[in-house]
Motif scaffolding. Structure first.
Motif, short mmCIF file in Angstrom:
data_model
loop_
_atom_site.label_atom_id
_atom_site.label_comp_id
_atom_site.label_asym_id
_atom_site.label_seq_id
_atom_site.Cartn_x
_atom_site.Cartn_y
_atom_site.Cartn_z
N PHE A 125 0.81 -1.21 0.00
CA PHE A 125 0.00 0.00 0.00
C PHE A 125 0.85 1.26 0.00
CE2 PHE A 125 -2.13 -3.37 2.45
CZ PHE A 125 -3.22 -3.60 1.63
N ARG A 126 2.09 1.14 -0.43
CA ARG A 126 3.01 2.27 -0.38
C ARG A 126 3.53 2.58 -1.78
NH1 ARG A 126 5.69 2.61 4.54
NH2 ARG A 126 6.72 4.45 3.65
N VAL A 127 3.84 3.85 -1.99
CA VAL A 127 4.44 4.29 -3.26
C VAL A 127 5.96 4.30 -3.10
CG1 VAL A 127 4.60 6.12 -4.96
CG2 VAL A 127 2.42 5.68 -3.80
N PHE A 128 6.66 3.62 -3.97
CA PHE A 128 8.11 3.57 -3.96
C PHE A 128 8.67 4.72 -4.80
CE2 PHE A 128 7.04 -0.52 -2.46
CZ PHE A 128 8.16 -1.23 -2.06
N ASP A 129 9.72 5.37 -4.28
CA ASP A 129 10.47 6.31 -5.12
C ASP A 129 11.15 5.51 -6.22
OD1 ASP A 129 9.81 8.48 -3.52
OD2 ASP A 129 11.54 8.20 -2.22
N THR A 130 11.00 5.96 -7.46
CA THR A 130 11.46 5.15 -8.59
C THR A 130 12.37 5.94 -9.51
OG1 THR A 130 9.39 3.89 -8.51
CG2 THR A 130 10.69 3.69 -10.51
N GLU A 131 13.44 5.28 -9.92
CA GLU A 131 14.44 5.89 -10.82
C GLU A 131 14.71 4.91 -11.96
OE1 GLU A 131 19.19 7.16 -10.66
OE2 GLU A 131 18.25 6.11 -8.97
N ARG A 132 14.52 5.41 -13.20
CA ARG A 132 14.86 4.56 -14.34
C ARG A 132 16.37 4.60 -14.55
NH1 ARG A 132 12.95 1.87 -18.57
NH2 ARG A 132 10.76 2.47 -18.31
N LEU A 133 16.98 3.43 -14.63
CA LEU A 133 18.42 3.33 -14.84
C LEU A 133 18.77 3.07 -16.29
CD1 LEU A 133 19.34 1.14 -11.72
CD2 LEU A 133 19.25 3.64 -11.91
N SER A 134 17.91 2.35 -16.99
CA SER A 134 18.14 2.02 -18.40
C SER A 134 16.84 1.47 -18.96
CB SER A 134 19.26 0.98 -18.55
OG SER A 134 18.83 -0.28 -18.04
N ALA A 135 16.84 1.08 -20.23
CA ALA A 135 15.64 0.49 -20.83
C ALA A 135 15.24 -0.80 -20.14
CB ALA A 135 15.87 0.24 -22.31
N SER A 136 16.21 -1.45 -19.49
CA SER A 136 15.95 -2.76 -18.91
C SER A 136 15.98 -2.77 -17.38
CB SER A 136 16.97 -3.78 -19.43
OG SER A 136 18.29 -3.37 -19.09
N ALA A 137 16.08 -1.59 -16.73
CA ALA A 137 16.22 -1.59 -15.28
C ALA A 137 15.63 -0.34 -14.64
CB ALA A 137 17.69 -1.72 -14.90
N VAL A 138 14.97 -0.54 -13.48
CA VAL A 138 14.56 0.58 -12.64
C VAL A 138 14.92 0.24 -11.19
CG1 VAL A 138 12.65 1.33 -14.12
CG2 VAL A 138 12.21 -0.30 -12.27
N ARG A 139 15.17 1.28 -10.42
CA ARG A 139 15.42 1.09 -8.99
C ARG A 139 14.28 1.76 -8.22
NH1 ARG A 139 19.78 -0.52 -6.58
NH2 ARG A 139 21.15 0.08 -8.29
N MET A 140 13.77 1.03 -7.21
CA MET A 140 12.69 1.54 -6.37
C MET A 140 13.16 1.54 -4.92
SD MET A 140 9.27 -0.15 -8.05
CE MET A 140 8.86 0.07 -9.79
N ARG A 141 12.81 2.60 -4.19
CA ARG A 141 13.24 2.72 -2.79
C ARG A 141 12.04 3.00 -1.89
NH1 ARG A 141 17.60 5.23 -5.57
NH2 ARG A 141 19.64 4.31 -5.03
#
Length: 361
Positions: A125-141
């Protein structure tokens, strides 16, 4: 062999605008990963959930192999675990309490008298901070605050979703400033046929033991051999072969909803299970560093609207999806002989889950 199953309609094309919004002041959106292995993955950062995975069958046709929703509104009205990344504690803690370093911690009882999947404000039920790293990867915190849901310690977590050839990898890490308990998992519901029942899917699990449960799904504490039981998947067996047999454990859960003990060294990355859909030829291999995995046969998918109304307006049917959820042992904080899920400052909790998609002949 070349004919598609009658329920395997072309995959729904997701509209990114349908996932845009704001929850608790945090922006929500859709991220799509593409790679070189022919697999495409779409993710929503509300619950860090997998919304869609497109994978080819033996003829090269793409099919959507996970259950999910086609809008943020549908996610909010749907099954809360559907596709989500689960924290801060996957699965159940008996009676919503545990004792750590002499202090008893009380948690929300959100599954009858028990605590499930991190509680009423767990990562689902939480929204993760999200950063796209490349076409094939994202990081969520995501950071879990001290005493949030009753857990001690501020727990800072990071999740990397990455397509690596024909595999989707979930690489996660968490650090705490106080002793606490934590175990994560991925809760994707798979259907390798792209629709219909999963009872014909053939399962092979790298597990010689399972955890029997009592009422409410809490492990009894016994670690029982799978030999001679419906939980023996050491050789390929269809989900449906024994699921409705005369077995007390199956009756308690209305099917499979049990923890398998994975036969590998602690923290080693290894095979959890292999599942094959004979019709499409699609094969899923699940690998992980975790010591156990919950095997779930979609018993609570019942077609209730709007909770079970999936992409394209297609209702989820009972046992129309399965989950293999690598994780620590459920209720481990209350069962000292289970592998510990206690986390300490200065010692990061790290793990990997990988879903590899191939085909059989």
């Amino acid at each position: 062999m070349g004919d598609a199953a009658p329920w395997a309609a072309p995959p729904v094309t997701l509209d990114p605008a349908a996932f845009r919004g704001e929850i608790d002041g945090q922006p929500v959106g859709l991220w799509t990963l593409t790679g070189e292995g022919g697999v495409t993955v779409s993710l929503c950062n509300y619950g860090a959930r997998i919304v869609q995975i497109l994978a080819p069958d033996r003829s090269g046709r793409l099919g959507d192999v996970v259950l999910g929703y086609d809008s943020l509104a549908a996610i909010q009205g749907g099954q809360p675990s559907m596709g989500a990344f689960i924290g801060r504690f996957a699965n159940r803690i008996a009676n919503g309490r545990f004792t750590l370093d002499g202090r008893t911690h009380t948690l929300p009882q959100n599954a009858g008298p028990h605590h499930l999947h991190g509680g009423v404000k767990g990562s689902r039920f939480r929204v993760f901070d999200t950063e796209r790293l490349s076409a094939s990867a994202v990081r969520m915190r995501l950071t879990y605050a001290d005493d949030e849901e009753g857990y001690p310690g501020e727990l800072r977590s990071s999740l990397l979703y990455r397509l690596d050839g024909d595999s989707l990898r979930l690489e996660y890490e968490a650090t705490t400033d106080r002793p606490t308990v934590a175990t994560f998992t991925g809760h994707a519901f798979f259907n390798l046929a792209g629709g219909g029942s999963i009872l014909g899917h053939r399962v092979t699990a790298n597990a010689h033991f399972f955890l029997p449960i009592g009422p409410g799904g809490i492990p009894t504490g016994e670690i029982r051999s799978v030999e001679g039981t419906p939980f023996d998947f050491t050789h390929p067996e269809a989900f449906g072969t024994r699921i409705d047999g005369d077995n007390h454990q199956l009756h308690l859960a209305d099917g499979y909803d049990h923890t398998l003990v994975i036969a590998k060294e602690a923290s080693a990355f290894g095979l959890v299970a292999r599942v094959e859909d004979p019709g499409s030829g699609r094969v899923l291999e699940v690998m992980s560093t975790e010591p156990a995995a919950q095997l779930y046969s979609g018993n609570a998918l019942t077609g209730i609207t709007p909770r079970d109304l999936g992409k394209g307006g297609v209702a989820f049917m009972r046992r129309g999806g399965f989950c293999i959820e690598p994780q620590g042992f459920p209720d481990a904080p209350n069962q000292p002989h289970f592998p510990s899920t206690t986390r300490h400052p200065g010692v990061p909790y790290t793990g990997v889950i990988a879903y590899r998609f191939t085909t059989s002949a």
